[in-house]
Design an enzyme around this catalytic site. Structure first.
Site, short mmCIF file in Angstrom:
data_model
loop_
_atom_site.label_atom_id
_atom_site.label_comp_id
_atom_site.label_asym_id
_atom_site.label_seq_id
_atom_site.Cartn_x
_atom_site.Cartn_y
_atom_site.Cartn_z
N ARG A 86 0.84 -1.21 0.00
CA ARG A 86 0.00 0.00 0.00
C ARG A 86 0.87 1.25 0.00
NH1 ARG A 86 -4.88 -1.84 4.20
NH2 ARG A 86 -5.23 -3.87 3.19
N ARG B 272 1.67 1.19 10.21
CA ARG B 272 1.29 1.67 8.87
C ARG B 272 2.48 1.53 7.93
NH1 ARG B 272 -3.29 4.34 8.16
NH2 ARG B 272 -3.37 4.91 10.35
N GLU C 59 -6.58 -0.87 15.34
CA GLU C 59 -7.23 -1.87 14.48
C GLU C 59 -6.26 -2.98 14.05
OE1 GLU C 59 -8.33 -2.58 9.92
OE2 GLU C 59 -8.16 -0.49 10.55
N SER D 273 -10.63 -6.02 10.10
CA SER D 273 -11.95 -5.53 9.70
C SER D 273 -12.67 -6.69 9.03
CB SER D 273 -11.84 -4.36 8.70
OG SER D 273 -11.37 -3.20 9.33
N ARG E 214 0.81 -5.93 12.89
CA ARG E 214 0.14 -5.27 14.02
C ARG E 214 -0.04 -6.23 15.19
NH1 ARG E 214 -4.20 -0.78 11.82
NH2 ARG E 214 -2.77 0.23 10.37
#
Length: 452
Positions: free
Chosen positions: A280, A295, A367, A370, A408
């Protein structure tokens, strides 16, 4: 707008179309769509534009059909004239004129379809009833808290400080090689990452998921089908011009697996899982999470994807969320589950449950997963169907969820299992993957750093 996509609208509009939302339903219930999509920041004019373009398209098609009927009549006259050995010049001239008119109308239809398709492609999924309404992340509904937050008798360190002190995370050398937001996992750091994702895959397979190893590079149609294109092109890494893309998530190749197929109803639901890197660009994230593993431009993620019948998807969303929670519970990491707001969930989702891990050094939840029900939103684009009990073709429902973001999870383990001396205790369920090692210390963390 992606080249070559609009013809799908022309070819399949009568069957529901390869648009993310049902165009025929938008015609029937425009006010409902305006109301629901307003909660996601879509202006009412966007629906009006779609309806105007749709009406223009149908008007042009009617004109085309009328001209084709005239052309057929002219063709008959030509045939009769030839059989009667009469001049057909007038009929031939008339047919040629009509042919030119039809060609001009076809071009207008194609141009109209390009614009209509692009408008539809930028409309997000309709939020499910009960999803908290907000155009920002504020207002998310907490469903439950699980696990006890550890109280330290020392000042807990951030995971990047723990990892760098142990030598198992090397951000500086990664920056030298690749730039910011990359990392080398070293020694037991790499082993911890591997242990975490192997544990995740093993657990998901126990729950009936089929493990897959998909391609890491996909074409534009695959990205379009799952909703990353055209709206989020700036968030990805493209190779070979604009033809191919490094996957931002395994959701893309996994969801595309049954594209343009009719899945036998008796196979549904289908569960698949995969470990892949995710790439990303993190466009727009300047200044956010500039340190650590939260991130990154490249990170590992275990993904879960489900294909279900229309009446199964909501139960399957709860099961998928439980599958993700199972990982955190067995790792002994405190977390909570929230339902995202209409404005914060992904473009393709109708409802999303986020799992957020407790990060002691930050003093807040972050987070890690999801889990989303996309209903038939993606299946319409990918033309994935099944036959119901009456033999009628229906679009499958697709669901996706992180099971989990590996980096994470590693960050949370480092912070929640840290010790005052800088070492990190390995969660009990991961010890078998370490062949008996129970703690990461400076002495055992990186073999090439040991004194010989």
């Amino acid at each position: 707008m992606m080249d070559g996509m609009a013809p799908f609208l022309v070819a399949n509009e009568g069957r529901g179309g390869n648009t993310m939302l049902d165009l025929k339903k938008i015609r029937r219930e425009p006010d409902w769509f305006k109301e629901k999509l307003a909660t996601r920041g879509v202006k009412p004019e966007a629906i009006d534009e779609v309806l105007t373009l749709d009406a223009k398209r149908r008007e042009l098609l009617q004109e085309t059909e009328a001209l084709k009927a005239q052309r057929n009549e002219a063709s008959k006259k030509i045939g009769e004239a030839k059989r009667n050995h009469e001049s057909a010049d007038e009929a031939i001239a008339a047919m040629q004129k009509i042919g030119g008119q039809i060609k001009a109308l076809d071009e207008q239809v194609a141009q109209n379809d390009e614009v209509l398709f692009d408008k539809l492609a930028h409309l997000p999924n309709v939020p499910h009833e009960g999803v908290p309404v907000s155009l920002t992340e504020d207002g998310a509904k907490e469903m439950r808290k699980v696990g006890e937050i550890r109280h330290f008798d020392f000042e807990p360190k951030h995971h990047w400080d723990i990892g760098e002190n142990l030598g198992i995370l090397d951000f500086d050398r990664a920056a030298k090689v690749s730039g910011a937001r990359f990392v080398y996992y070293v020694g037991l750091g790499a082993q911890l990452e591997r242990a975490v994702y192997n544990f995740m895959l093993d657990e998901h397979m126990k729950e009936g998921y089929t493990e897959m190893l998909p391609p890491y590079i996909v074409n534009a149609h695959a990205m379009y089908g799952t909703g990353q294109f055209p709206k989020f092109k700036e968030d990805v890494y493209q190779v070979n011009g604009e033809d191919m893309t490094l996957i931002p998530t395994a959701e893309v190749p996994l969801t595309n697996y049954f594209g343009n197929e009719v899945i036998p109803a008796e196979k549904l639901p289908v569960y698949v899982t995969a470990l892949t890197p995710s790439f990303r660009s993190e466009a727009g994230s300047a200044g956010r999470d500039t340190r650590g593993l939260i991130r990154m431009h490249q990170f590992n993620k275990v993904e879960m994807v489900k294909y279900t019948k229309a009446d199964q998807s909501w139960d399957e969303l709860e099961k998928m969320t439980a599958n993700a929670e199972n990982i955190l519970q067995k790792l002994g990491l405190p977390y909570h589950v929230i339902t995202l707001t209409t404005g914060d969930m992904s473009f393709t989702a109708s409802e999303t449950h986020d799992l957020e891990l407790w990060m002691p050094a930050q003093g807040k939840y972050r987070e890690v997963s999801s889990c989303s029900n996309c209903l038939d939103f993606q299946a319409r684009r990918l033309h994935m169907q099944y036959r119901d009990e009456n033999g009628k073709l229906q679009y499958v429902h697709t669901l996706n969820g992180s099971g989990l973001a590996v980096g994470r999870t590693v960050a949370a383990i480092l912070e929640n299992y840290q010790n005052a001396d800088g070492s990190v205790t390995i969660p009990e369920v991961l010890v078998p993957y370490f062949h008996g090692i129970t703690k990461i210390t400076k002495e055992n963390a990186v073999p090439f750093n040991r004194q010989k």
